[in-house]
Design an enzyme around this catalytic site. Structure first.
Site, short mmCIF file in Angstrom:
data_model
loop_
_atom_site.label_atom_id
_atom_site.label_comp_id
_atom_site.label_asym_id
_atom_site.label_seq_id
_atom_site.Cartn_x
_atom_site.Cartn_y
_atom_site.Cartn_z
CB CYS A 160 -2.46 36.18 68.85
SG CYS A 160 -4.02 36.16 68.29
CB CYS A 163 -2.21 38.59 66.60
SG CYS A 163 -2.68 38.54 68.09
#
Length: 232
Positions: A160, A163
């Site tokens: 991600c 992230c």
């Protein structure tokens, strides 16, 4: 001179028109529309672009798996029929969006991408019933929040992009908050049961609880400044 300019412009126009005809289109649609179009399309080609491990844990019925981050994505997808619609998805939409545009570059005429990925698919209630527990179970989760009066839970994934961008200051906060707020990071790929139970349909997601009561929830990227403000 005017004639040369006119012919040059005409040539550019023809090249652009040709490219437009060869290039396909990408539709990014919500889960309900994705499910409807998939069902209505004869000989639909359904493509899961996650890893083999993710695919094995759960996938939409009828999908074939070609890892977007693998070395043979283009080779394997060339085996599909570029003249027919292809439906593509991943976990949260990041990989499938890239894959969708790659497919149009390869000549696929119509590509339908599941917006928000299989997380949104599950949240919309399209997941097939599955009693298998993947990762932390509900009882373990409850025990964890009971043991910590103030707890911030961060669901993330290694692939991600938001992230990854947030990881440095989230890890720093984890050290700074120790003794006051218990910050737990949970890999979404390893805790799929919790994702479903907590209705998490986007990464990263933060859930802050005090005395077992959820105070706030944040999905998607949040800056370090804003995250610190929310924790004051």
């Amino acid at each position: 001179m005017k004639h040369k300019l006119l012919f040059s412009l005409l040539g550019i126009f023809l090249i652009m028109a040709c490219h437009s005809q060869q290039s396909g289109s990408v539709e990014s649609v919500p889960a309900s529309q994705f499910a409807y179009e998939l069902k209505q399309t004869k000989q639909a080609q359904l493509l899961d672009v996650r890893t083999a491990e993710e695919f094995a844990s759960q996938h939409i019925e009828g999908a074939i798996n070609v890892d977007w981050n693998g070395s043979s994505f283009e080779t394997e997808t060339k085996k599909l029929d570029a003249s027919k619609p292809v439906f593509v998805y991943c976990l949260s939409g990041g990989r499938s969006k890239k894959a969708a545009y790659k497919l149009t570059e390869m000549g696929f005429k119509k590509v339908v991408e599941l917006s928000g990925g299989i997380l949104k698919w599950n949240a919309a209630g399209f997941a097939e019933p599955n009693d298998k527990i993947v990762g932390m179970c509900s009882q373990e989760y409850e025990d964890m929040i009971k043991a910590n009066p103030k707890i911030l839970i961060n669901f993330y994934a290694e692939w991600c992009a938001p992230c990854k961008k947030m990881a440095p200051y989230v890890l720093q906060l984890q050290k700074e908050l120790a003794g006051n707020i218990h910050l737990v990071r949970l890999n979404a790929d390893e805790h799929k049961t919790l994702l479903k139970q907590l209705k998490i349909d986007e990464l990263p997601t933060f859930i802050y609880l005090e005395n077992q009561k959820e105070m706030w929830r944040q999905s998607g990227f949040i800056s370090e400044t804003d995250l610190r403000l929310k924790l004051k």
